[in-house]
Scaffold this motif. Structure first.
Motif, mmCIF file in Angstrom:
data_model
loop_
_atom_site.group_PDB
_atom_site.id
_atom_site.type_symbol
_atom_site.label_atom_id
_atom_site.label_comp_id
_atom_site.label_asym_id
_atom_site.label_seq_id
_atom_site.Cartn_x
_atom_site.Cartn_y
_atom_site.Cartn_z
ATOM 1 N N VAL A 292 0.705 -1.084 0.250
ATOM 2 C CA VAL A 292 0.473 0.136 0.196
ATOM 3 C C VAL A 292 0.506 1.342 -0.202
ATOM 4 C CG1 VAL A 292 -2.222 -1.464 1.476
ATOM 5 C CG2 VAL A 292 -0.060 -0.213 2.378
ATOM 6 N N PRO A 293 0.277 2.085 -0.158
ATOM 7 C CA PRO A 293 1.994 3.642 -0.659
ATOM 8 C C PRO A 293 1.523 3.892 0.574
ATOM 9 C CG PRO A 293 -0.789 3.573 -1.438
ATOM 10 C CD PRO A 293 -1.020 2.197 -1.184
ATOM 11 N N GLY A 294 2.799 3.915 1.305
ATOM 12 C CA GLY A 294 3.462 4.724 2.219
ATOM 13 C C GLY A 294 5.565 5.253 2.035
ATOM 14 N N LYS A 295 5.901 5.158 3.238
ATOM 15 C CA LYS A 295 7.337 5.374 3.130
ATOM 16 C C LYS A 295 8.376 4.206 4.123
ATOM 17 C CE LYS A 295 7.011 8.678 6.743
ATOM 18 N NZ LYS A 295 8.147 7.867 7.708
ATOM 19 N N VAL A 296 9.672 4.822 3.851
ATOM 20 C CA VAL A 296 9.930 4.116 4.858
ATOM 21 C C VAL A 296 9.928 4.757 6.702
ATOM 22 C CG1 VAL A 296 11.244 3.346 2.842
ATOM 23 C CG2 VAL A 296 12.073 5.632 4.476
ATOM 24 N N PRO A 297 9.800 3.680 7.400
ATOM 25 C CA PRO A 297 10.423 4.410 8.776
ATOM 26 C C PRO A 297 11.034 5.634 9.116
ATOM 27 C CG PRO A 297 10.357 1.612 8.571
ATOM 28 C CD PRO A 297 11.211 1.855 7.783
ATOM 29 N N LEU A 298 10.604 6.284 10.006
ATOM 30 C CA LEU A 298 11.451 7.212 10.566
ATOM 31 C C LEU A 298 12.787 7.531 10.532
ATOM 32 C CD1 LEU A 298 11.436 10.896 10.621
ATOM 33 C CD2 LEU A 298 10.123 9.270 13.372
ATOM 34 N N TYR A 299 13.565 6.070 11.418
ATOM 35 C CA TYR A 299 14.411 5.992 11.444
ATOM 36 C C TYR A 299 15.026 5.972 9.920
ATOM 37 C CZ TYR A 299 13.451 1.358 12.423
ATOM 38 O OH TYR A 299 12.483 0.382 11.573
ATOM 39 N N LEU A 300 14.766 5.524 8.874
ATOM 40 C CA LEU A 300 15.218 5.697 8.086
ATOM 41 C C LEU A 300 15.629 6.492 6.986
ATOM 42 C CD1 LEU A 300 14.704 1.708 7.533
ATOM 43 C CD2 LEU A 300 16.445 3.235 8.232
ATOM 44 N N GLU A 301 14.376 7.959 7.023
ATOM 45 C CA GLU A 301 14.512 8.841 6.578
ATOM 46 C C GLU A 301 16.011 9.362 5.872
ATOM 47 O OE1 GLU A 301 11.402 11.537 7.427
ATOM 48 O OE2 GLU A 301 10.005 9.729 7.199
ATOM 49 N N GLY A 302 15.980 9.480 4.138
ATOM 50 C CA GLY A 302 17.330 10.691 4.420
ATOM 51 C C GLY A 302 16.707 11.922 4.273
ATOM 52 N N GLU A 303 17.607 12.789 3.173
ATOM 53 C CA GLU A 303 17.459 13.908 2.803
ATOM 54 C C GLU A 303 15.858 14.105 2.336
ATOM 55 O OE1 GLU A 303 19.722 16.219 1.248
ATOM 56 O OE2 GLU A 303 21.924 16.086 2.874
ATOM 57 N N SER A 304 15.436 13.555 0.759
ATOM 58 C CA SER A 304 13.965 13.766 0.247
ATOM 59 C C SER A 304 13.518 12.181 0.538
ATOM 60 C CB SER A 304 14.717 13.028 -1.492
ATOM 61 O OG SER A 304 14.004 13.236 -2.429
ATOM 62 N N VAL A 305 12.350 12.375 1.076
ATOM 63 C CA VAL A 305 11.383 11.489 1.336
ATOM 64 C C VAL A 305 9.749 10.711 0.143
ATOM 65 C CG1 VAL A 305 9.473 10.759 3.171
ATOM 66 C CG2 VAL A 305 12.062 11.970 3.683
ATOM 67 N N ARG A 306 9.970 9.781 -0.301
ATOM 68 C CA ARG A 306 8.566 9.225 -0.763
ATOM 69 C C ARG A 306 7.904 9.162 0.292
ATOM 70 N NH1 ARG A 306 9.215 6.356 -5.855
ATOM 71 N NH2 ARG A 306 7.072 6.721 -5.993
ATOM 72 N N THR A 307 6.677 10.029 0.418
ATOM 73 C CA THR A 307 5.631 8.931 0.616
ATOM 74 C C THR A 307 4.316 8.501 0.032
ATOM 75 O OG1 THR A 307 4.477 10.811 0.469
ATOM 76 C CG2 THR A 307 5.703 11.163 2.042
ATOM 77 N N ASP A 308 4.396 8.008 -1.274
ATOM 78 C CA ASP A 308 3.876 7.402 -1.894
ATOM 79 C C ASP A 308 4.494 6.006 -2.782
ATOM 80 O OD1 ASP A 308 5.610 8.285 -3.768
ATOM 81 O OD2 ASP A 308 3.661 8.610 -5.416
ATOM 82 N N LEU A 309 5.601 5.967 -1.760
ATOM 83 C CA LEU A 309 6.311 3.890 -2.280
ATOM 84 C C LEU A 309 5.599 2.934 -2.255
ATOM 85 C CD1 LEU A 309 9.537 5.050 -0.265
ATOM 86 C CD2 LEU A 309 8.850 5.035 -2.624
ATOM 87 N N ARG B 197 0.003 13.353 5.233
ATOM 88 C CA ARG B 197 0.738 12.457 4.133
ATOM 89 C C ARG B 197 2.099 12.935 4.250
ATOM 90 N NH1 ARG B 197 -4.414 15.707 1.874
ATOM 91 N NH2 ARG B 197 -5.247 14.024 0.954
ATOM 92 N N ARG B 198 2.398 13.833 4.941
ATOM 93 C CA ARG B 198 4.228 13.527 5.158
ATOM 94 C C ARG B 198 4.736 12.735 5.876
ATOM 95 N NH1 ARG B 198 8.209 12.589 6.162
ATOM 96 N NH2 ARG B 198 10.124 13.835 6.326
ATOM 97 N N MET B 199 3.954 11.731 6.373
ATOM 98 C CA MET B 199 3.739 11.050 7.920
ATOM 99 C C MET B 199 3.556 9.656 7.202
ATOM 100 S SD MET B 199 3.188 12.799 11.843
ATOM 101 C CE MET B 199 1.211 12.639 11.464
ATOM 102 N N GLY B 200 3.077 9.477 5.693
ATOM 103 C CA GLY B 200 2.268 8.556 5.502
ATOM 104 C C GLY B 200 1.353 7.467 5.551
ATOM 105 N N HIS B 201 0.289 8.893 5.741
ATOM 106 C CA HIS B 201 -1.102 8.289 6.078
ATOM 107 C C HIS B 201 -1.994 9.738 6.107
ATOM 108 C CE1 HIS B 201 0.417 6.149 9.594
ATOM 109 N NE2 HIS B 201 1.459 7.150 9.497
ATOM 110 N N ALA B 202 -2.929 8.862 4.987
ATOM 111 C CA ALA B 202 -4.254 9.754 4.533
ATOM 112 C C ALA B 202 -4.761 10.107 5.694
ATOM 113 C CB ALA B 202 -4.760 8.761 3.289
ATOM 114 N N PRO B 203 -5.182 11.098 5.498
ATOM 115 C CA PRO B 203 -6.301 12.034 6.575
ATOM 116 C C PRO B 203 -7.592 11.319 6.761
ATOM 117 C CG PRO B 203 -6.291 13.635 4.594
ATOM 118 C CD PRO B 203 -5.375 12.241 4.118
ATOM 119 N N VAL B 204 -8.372 11.041 7.444
ATOM 120 C CA VAL B 204 -10.172 10.686 7.130
ATOM 121 C C VAL B 204 -10.703 11.597 6.711
ATOM 122 C CG1 VAL B 204 -12.150 10.408 8.732
ATOM 123 C CG2 VAL B 204 -8.883 9.682 9.648
ATOM 124 N N SER B 205 -10.555 12.864 6.855
ATOM 125 C CA SER B 205 -11.707 14.011 6.396
ATOM 126 C C SER B 205 -10.752 15.171 4.806
ATOM 127 C CB SER B 205 -12.285 14.955 7.082
ATOM 128 O OG SER B 205 -10.952 15.515 7.825
#
Length: 296
Positions: A153-170, A233-241
């Motif tokens: 499902v669309p998401g990202k790597v864990p916070l502790y593995l993030e680099g300078e550029s972060v994709r949240t739709d991986l 969304r930056r945290m890898g979570h679609a909002p409810v509303s």
């Protein structure tokens, strides 16, 4: 199929230890229910159980549910553990399970690699814990009478593995949903998901149960509350509303029950009295809570 929601909260739980927001203060005084961090247990027969995500609150969660108590001097009904990503609130509890209890540990190869790269997880003795690498879209036996299938499902790597550029739709092995089937019933557990694409609606169509990411009510929730600098969304979570939110995204999917899980301490859905909770209920959603049991 039986499902126990051991923890319905996102990382940090409710109340979060260092947060003085309205929800956390209300939880401290008992005005609204507290929530431990995200985890569920599932069973096909009520005897053998599988844990999905091992939260930092796991010890206390297990102590509250008699089906998961030890069956003798040592041992329990917990036969297997599955983790859906490498987030701290989903893997830190593995260290609680280091007490010479035999179980299978299921995860994608990418998440197993993350665990293998951290020597602290060698505390799980390989004589007792069998690490099983599961390919995406491959059906496997999570328990003898309960099958599972992992899918990206669309998401990202864990916070502790993030680099300078972060994709949240991986789309890959770092963030997965779980399809569960037993005794002719089908359910889905998706505690982290950054988008709700049409193919996901097609996939879950006709399911008896959907437990879905309810981290934030609105995308800017934490920013507006002064609690953080990131959108949902930056945290890898679609909002409810809001636009692209999950509240109405599943309207066209034929589903039995739909339940929000993994809710952040800032989320008004954690307050049963809130207008947002009433709106979610009117839209067909239940709000998950610690100790909720679902029987399909």
């Amino acid at each position: 199929m039986r499902v126990l929601i051991l923890g319905a909260g996102a990382g940090g739980g409710l109340p979060q230890w260092n947060c003085g927001c309205r929800n956390c203060n209300a939880a401290r005084t008992g005005e609204i229910p507290s929530m431990t961090q995200s985890s569920i247990a599932v069973s096909a027969d009520g005897e053998a159980w599988a844990l999905i995500n091992a939260s930092p609150d796991l010890r206390g969660q297990l102590a509250l549910h008699a089906p998961l108590y030890p069956k003798g001097l040592r041992g329990s009904g917990l036969h297997s553990v599955l983790v859906t990503n490498g987030d701290i609130d989903h893997v830190a509890g593995l260290l609680t399970l280091r007490e010479s209890q035999a179980f299978d540990l299921f995860a994608t190869p990418a998440i197993h690699d993350v665990l293998a790269a951290n020597p602290v997880f060698t505390a799980m003795n390989p004589e007792f814990v069998t690490r099983k690498r599961i390919a995406l879209d491959h059906e496997f036996a999570l328990l003898p009478d309960l099958s599972a299938r992992l899918f990206a499902v669309p998401g990202k790597v864990p916070l502790y593995l993030e680099g300078e550029s972060v994709r949240t739709d991986l789309l890959g092995e770092n963030t997965v949903g779980v399809e569960l089937t037993a005794n002719g019933r089908r359910g889905y557990y998706i505690p982290g998901c950054a988008l709700v694409p049409d193919w996901l609606l097609d996939r879950i169509h006709g399911a008896d149960l959907l437990m879905f990411d309810g981290t934030l009510w609105s995308d800017n929730e934490m920013i507006e509350a002064g609690l953080g600098k990131k959108t949902g969304r930056r945290m890898g979570h679609a909002p409810v509303s809001g636009e692209g939110g999950s509240l109405n995204a599943f309207d066209e999917a034929a589903l039995g029950r739909r339940i929000y899980v993994h809710m952040n301490n800032s989320n008004p859905l954690t307050d049963p009295r809130s207008a947002q909770t009433a709106l979610a209920g009117a839209s067909g959603w239940d709000i998950g809570h610690d100790g909720m049991e679902i029987t399909l």
